[in-house]
Motif scaffolding. Structure first.
Motif, PDB file in Angstrom:
ATOM      1  N   THR B  26       0.857  -1.221   0.033  1.00 36.97           N
ATOM      2  CA  THR B  26       0.108  -0.054  -0.039  1.00 36.97           C
ATOM      3  C   THR B  26       0.773   1.334   0.073  1.00 36.97           C
ATOM      4  O   THR B  26       0.557   2.229  -0.659  1.00 36.97           O
ATOM      5  N   ARG B  27       2.048   1.077   0.704  1.00 35.67           N
ATOM      6  CA  ARG B  27       3.096   2.238   1.018  1.00 35.67           C
ATOM      7  C   ARG B  27       3.630   2.471  -0.735  1.00 35.67           C
ATOM      8  O   ARG B  27       3.712   3.543  -1.169  1.00 35.67           O
ATOM      9  N   ALA B  28       3.915   1.454  -1.501  1.00 41.60           N
ATOM     10  CA  ALA B  28       4.335   1.323  -2.674  1.00 41.60           C
ATOM     11  C   ALA B  28       3.627   1.966  -3.586  1.00 41.60           C
ATOM     12  O   ALA B  28       3.840   2.699  -4.338  1.00 41.60           O
ATOM     13  N   ILE B  29       2.291   1.708  -3.723  1.00 37.53           N
ATOM     14  CA  ILE B  29       1.151   2.463  -4.496  1.00 37.53           C
ATOM     15  C   ILE B  29       1.280   3.781  -4.169  1.00 37.53           C
ATOM     16  O   ILE B  29       1.021   4.539  -5.036  1.00 37.53           O
ATOM     17  N   GLU B  30       1.050   4.124  -2.905  1.00 37.23           N
ATOM     18  CA  GLU B  30       1.114   5.611  -2.688  1.00 37.23           C
ATOM     19  C   GLU B  30       2.218   6.361  -3.288  1.00 37.23           C
ATOM     20  O   GLU B  30       2.152   7.499  -3.949  1.00 37.23           O
ATOM     21  N   MET B  31       3.359   5.871  -3.287  1.00 39.80           N
ATOM     22  CA  MET B  31       4.679   6.466  -3.707  1.00 39.80           C
ATOM     23  C   MET B  31       4.645   6.464  -5.212  1.00 39.80           C
ATOM     24  O   MET B  31       4.866   7.503  -5.822  1.00 39.80           O
ATOM     25  N   ALA B  32       4.275   5.311  -5.627  1.00 40.37           N
ATOM     26  CA  ALA B  32       4.115   5.221  -7.342  1.00 40.37           C
ATOM     27  C   ALA B  32       3.135   6.149  -7.937  1.00 40.37           C
ATOM     28  O   ALA B  32       3.479   7.069  -8.792  1.00 40.37           O
ATOM     29  N   VAL B  33       2.078   6.312  -7.366  1.00 37.67           N
ATOM     30  CA  VAL B  33       1.090   7.321  -7.841  1.00 37.67           C
ATOM     31  C   VAL B  33       1.412   8.845  -7.694  1.00 37.67           C
ATOM     32  O   VAL B  33       1.148   9.256  -8.599  1.00 37.67           O
ATOM     33  N   ALA B  34       2.035   8.941  -6.552  1.00 36.69           N
ATOM     34  CA  ALA B  34       2.374  10.480  -6.240  1.00 36.69           C
ATOM     35  C   ALA B  34       3.438  10.871  -7.347  1.00 36.69           C
ATOM     36  O   ALA B  34       3.676  11.901  -7.626  1.00 36.69           O
ATOM     37  N   SER B  35       4.501   9.868  -7.445  1.00 40.52           N
ATOM     38  CA  SER B  35       5.530  10.441  -8.558  1.00 40.52           C
ATOM     39  C   SER B  35       5.200  10.204  -9.980  1.00 40.52           C
ATOM     40  O   SER B  35       5.868  10.854 -10.577  1.00 40.52           O
ATOM     41  N   PHE B  36       4.191   9.156 -10.501  1.00 35.83           N
ATOM     42  CA  PHE B  36       4.035   8.976 -11.725  1.00 35.83           C
ATOM     43  C   PHE B  36       2.682   9.470 -12.075  1.00 35.83           C
ATOM     44  O   PHE B  36       2.172   9.624 -13.372  1.00 35.83           O
ATOM     45  N   GLY B  37       1.727   9.683 -11.426  1.00 33.12           N
ATOM     46  CA  GLY B  37       0.348   9.863 -11.409  1.00 33.12           C
ATOM     47  C   GLY B  37      -0.567   8.723 -11.981  1.00 33.12           C
ATOM     48  O   GLY B  37       0.222   7.587 -12.090  1.00 33.12           O
ATOM     49  N   ARG B  38      -1.761   8.746 -12.006  1.00 33.46           N
ATOM     50  CA  ARG B  38      -2.304   7.612 -12.052  1.00 33.46           C
ATOM     51  C   ARG B  38      -2.353   6.684 -13.029  1.00 33.46           C
ATOM     52  O   ARG B  38      -2.470   5.418 -12.935  1.00 33.46           O
ATOM     53  N   GLU B  39      -2.257   7.361 -14.237  1.00 33.40           N
ATOM     54  CA  GLU B  39      -2.370   6.533 -15.414  1.00 33.40           C
ATOM     55  C   GLU B  39      -1.258   5.794 -15.909  1.00 33.40           C
ATOM     56  O   GLU B  39      -1.297   4.776 -16.493  1.00 33.40           O
ATOM     57  N   ASP B  40       0.243   6.082 -15.338  1.00 31.07           N
ATOM     58  CA  ASP B  40       1.165   5.548 -15.700  1.00 31.07           C
ATOM     59  C   ASP B  40       1.672   4.356 -14.667  1.00 31.07           C
ATOM     60  O   ASP B  40       2.950   3.899 -14.875  1.00 31.07           O
ATOM     61  N   VAL B  41       0.951   4.084 -13.852  1.00 35.67           N
ATOM     62  CA  VAL B  41       1.355   3.075 -12.912  1.00 35.67           C
ATOM     63  C   VAL B  41       0.538   1.910 -13.039  1.00 35.67           C
ATOM     64  O   VAL B  41      -1.011   2.338 -13.036  1.00 35.67           O
ATOM     65  N   PHE B  42       0.707   0.785 -12.934  1.00 32.75           N
ATOM     66  CA  PHE B  42      -0.288  -0.284 -12.898  1.00 32.75           C
ATOM     67  C   PHE B  42       0.328  -1.424 -11.945  1.00 32.75           C
ATOM     68  O   PHE B  42       1.496  -1.671 -11.749  1.00 32.75           O
ATOM     69  N   GLY B  43      -0.405  -2.110 -11.499  1.00 31.50           N
ATOM     70  CA  GLY B  43      -0.260  -3.347 -10.535  1.00 31.50           C
ATOM     71  C   GLY B  43      -0.053  -4.543 -11.337  1.00 31.50           C
ATOM     72  O   GLY B  43      -0.548  -4.627 -12.254  1.00 31.50           O
ATOM     73  N   LEU B  44       0.872  -5.498 -10.950  1.00 26.57           N
ATOM     74  CA  LEU B  44       1.245  -6.794 -11.331  1.00 26.57           C
ATOM     75  C   LEU B  44       1.090  -7.843 -10.150  1.00 26.57           C
ATOM     76  O   LEU B  44       1.614  -7.531  -9.108  1.00 26.57           O
ATOM     77  N   HIS B  45       0.132  -8.993 -10.636  1.00 23.69           N
ATOM     78  CA  HIS B  45       0.201  -9.856  -9.490  1.00 23.69           C
ATOM     79  C   HIS B  45       0.010 -11.327 -10.320  1.00 23.69           C
ATOM     80  O   HIS B  45      -0.700 -11.453 -11.242  1.00 23.69           O
ATOM     81  N   ALA B  46       0.456 -12.029  -9.547  1.00 24.60           N
ATOM     82  CA  ALA B  46       0.608 -13.398 -10.232  1.00 24.60           C
ATOM     83  C   ALA B  46       0.259 -14.535  -9.146  1.00 24.60           C
ATOM     84  O   ALA B  46       0.691 -14.443  -8.232  1.00 24.60           O
ATOM     85  N   SER B  47      -0.869 -15.134  -9.430  1.00 28.11           N
ATOM     86  CA  SER B  47      -1.389 -16.328  -8.740  1.00 28.11           C
ATOM     87  C   SER B  47      -2.389 -17.092  -9.337  1.00 28.11           C
ATOM     88  O   SER B  47      -2.516 -16.897 -10.501  1.00 28.11           O
TER      89      SER B  47
END
Lengths: 367, 242
Positions: B26-47
């Motif tokens: 959750t910290r990582a998402i906050e940091m990423a969205v703050a420095s890149f903006g919502r559109e240039d960040v996406f999550g990746l999950h494998a399961s």
């Protein structure tokens, strides 16, 4: 002659009419006891035990700053390495640089280091991992032990990547045959054969350290490899003042309980000592300190080296919060308070007066 | 266009054992969205299957999460790395260590190995300065340092203990989860069977006071001046103050 032998081989038959009975006590006293395996007879500490060709080598990376001798975490790591190496094994203490000259060389020897390796090269974790890998390869070290903290943990994982394996982290129990690690946050545990890189958490319990003086022969590791972060500049390490540090990260905490009434004096003392401020539940409930300063079961678990408690009686919930503190000092008017049994130094006096006297002495010392 | 990928895992509440958002992520998402903006960040999950927790991550401001579907019992790391290599992001954020399983904290280093980029551990904050990134790295005991450098880089974000962010329902509804299947050119490796048993209570290191356990017997009765002297001496001998 053959008749004699037959007599020796077979126990004499009981006389007719008697019952054959075993006498277990007699049998037990007849049985020869196996001599207890003592790998090293206890000798005086001035006799140095020298290992030339160790059966196995166990390396331990000591990241401690070395101010005032060997750090507690490093000593624990060496103890773990020593018990893992066994009687015929050797322990390599890998240090960045020799902390304090002669005194710490002696300390390393006391802690069980057979060789001390001075790791050259830059301070970056990549560079350290590369060089530790080289040392481990040169000696054929079976395991490399690290303390599981921010700095060592980083180096350890980089080393594990070089060995192409997953390190053992959050270790609960470690022997030559098996390592037991936490699984799913400690609710379960996983048993496996120990990998080369092992991270021991700071609260790992050790067997008692052996009372032997080892050699601690300093080996200068020549030709360190330089690995750097391309394009990255690395700033100086900043140690923030204790007042702006979260309580759980502080190294020294001064704490107040219901026995403290002079809060200006308390804060002044904390700033003079450069210590973080903590408090018991009572003072946080009263609003004398903010809630994030509460130490204990429902507050913060303090990880400080030293804890100085003023006017705290030491409820069990409070003592739970200071489990990890190495040095506890209490100042309290009640000599029968709970905290006295936990404290390394317990003083029966009025907190206000002692705080005032301490401020006076610190100001006099600082000029 | 600079892109950031946040590697997501399903966390675990240490008390109840329920699935939750992993704190570090959750910290990582906050940091990423703050420095890149919502559109240039996406999550990746494998399961193998989608957890409802993934939708909560959307609520923190991610526009899109890509779910790489793996076969049951398959090691997720190789297909995750393969997908990362295809994307070639500028920044990869991940949590310092998982909240479930062995939590060995090796994922960030595996990513860095796959992308041939440096990795920075214990990241406390990231800010973007033109083409460079300013990273604050925690060094334990409140100490930290600043690093400044270019992308690509893998950042292992330290978990914060206090307070979980609250996902916004509007963001959950606006975000989407794309499902892709594990890349075909990666040979599926089964994760090795682990010998997992219920935890036993094991001793932990504890410090005991040196004053006697008999109540009141280890106490030193001193006047304030000598008490202050005694305390300061103790602190100096043990190198707590200079």
């Amino acid at each position: 002659m053959s008749g004699n032998q037959r007599e020796a081989d077979f126990a004499p038959l009981p006389a007719p009419g008697t019952i054959l009975r075993r006498n277990p006590r007699d049998e037990r006293s007849q049985r020869r006891r196996a001599p207890i395996q003592t790998h090293a007879p206890r000798r005086a500490l001035d006799e140095v035990l020298i290992i030339e060709d160790a059966e196995i080598w166990i390396a331990a990376f000591l990241a401690g700053e070395g101010e005032g001798g060997l750090a507690l975490a490093d000593r624990d790591l060496l103890t773990a390495a020593r018990s893992l190496a066994g009687p015929k094994g050797g322990v390599l203490a890998i240090v960045r640089d020799m902390p304090d000259g002669v005194s710490s060389a002696k300390e390393l020897a006391m802690a069980g280091a057979d060789r001390v390796i001075l790791l050259g090269g830059a301070d970056t974790p990549d560079c350290q991992a590369e060089n530790i890998g080289k040392v481990a390869g040169d000696f054929g070290a079976r395991h490399v032990l690290f303390t599981e903290d921010a700095v060592s943990g980083d180096v350890a994982r980089r080393l594990a990547m070089r060995f192409n394996e997953t390190p053992a982290s959050r270790v609960r129990h470690l022997t030559q045959q098996a390592v037991i690690c936490e699984f799913d946050g400690g609710t379960r545990e996983v048993h496996m054969s120990p990998p080369r890189v092992i991270l021991l958490p700071p609260d790992y319990t050790n067997a008692a350290a052996e009372a032997r003086l080892r050699e601690a022969r300093v080996v200068r590791h020549v030709d360190p490899v330089q690995v750097d972060l391309p394009g990255w500049s690395i700033g100086q390490v900043i140690t923030p003042p204790a007042s702006s540090m979260p309580l759980r990260e502080a190294d020294f905490v001064v704490s107040a309980g219901a026995g403290v009434s002079d809060w200006t004096r308390f804060r002044m003392l904390a700033s003079h000592l450069n210590a973080a401020i903590g408090g018991s539940r009572v003072v946080c409930d009263q609003g004398d300190l903010p809630r994030d300063r509460q130490v204990g079961a429902s507050g913060v678990q303090v990880d400080a080296r030293a804890y100085l408690a003023f006017g705290i009686s030491g409820a069990p919930q409070h003592l739970e919060g200071i489990q990890a503190c190495q040095h506890v000092i209490s100042v309290n008017t009640d000599p029968k308070a709970n905290i006295v049994s936990r404290a390394n130094l317990a003083i029966c006096a009025d907190a206000q007066a002692v705080m005032g006297a301490m401020i006076g002495k610190l100001e006099a010392a600082n000029g | 266009m600079a892109k950031a990928v946040v590697l997501l895992s399903v966390g675990r509440n240490p008390v109840s054992g329920r699935a939750r958002m992993a704190r570090a992520e959750t910290r990582a998402i906050e940091m990423a969205v703050a420095s890149f903006g919502r559109e240039d960040v996406f999550g990746l999950h494998a399961s193998p299957e989608i957890s409802p927790v993934l939708r909560e991550y959307l609520g923190l401001g991610l526009a899109c999460i890509e779910h790489v579907q793996t076969r049951p019992g398959e090691d997720a790391l190789p297909s995750l790395m393969e997908r990362l290599r295809q994307i070639g992001p500028d920044l990869v954020f991940c949590g310092q260590a998982a909240e479930t399983g062995r939590a060995s904290g090796i994922v960030a280093y595996a990513c860095a190995d796959a992308l041939q980029s440096p990795v920075i551990a214990n990241v406390l904050s990231v800010t973007r300065e033109g083409n460079d990134f300013l990273v604050v790295q925690g060094m334990g005991k409140g100490r930290h340092r600043q690093l400044r450098g270019p992308s690509p880089v893998v950042l292992a974000v330290d978990a914060v203990q206090d307070g979980a962010p609250i996902p916004s329902m509007a963001n959950i509804r606006a975000g989407r989860i794309d499902v892709t299947h594990a890349a075909g050119n990666v040979a599926p490796t089964t994760s090795p069977a682990l010998d997992v048993r219920p935890a036993r209570v094991r001793p932990k290191k504890s410090f005991r006071g040196t004053s006697s356990t008999t109540r009141g017997s280890g106490v030193e009765h001193l006047d304030p001046e000598s008490a202050a002297e005694r305390i300061l001496d103790y602190l100096r001998i043990n190198n707590i103050i200079q």
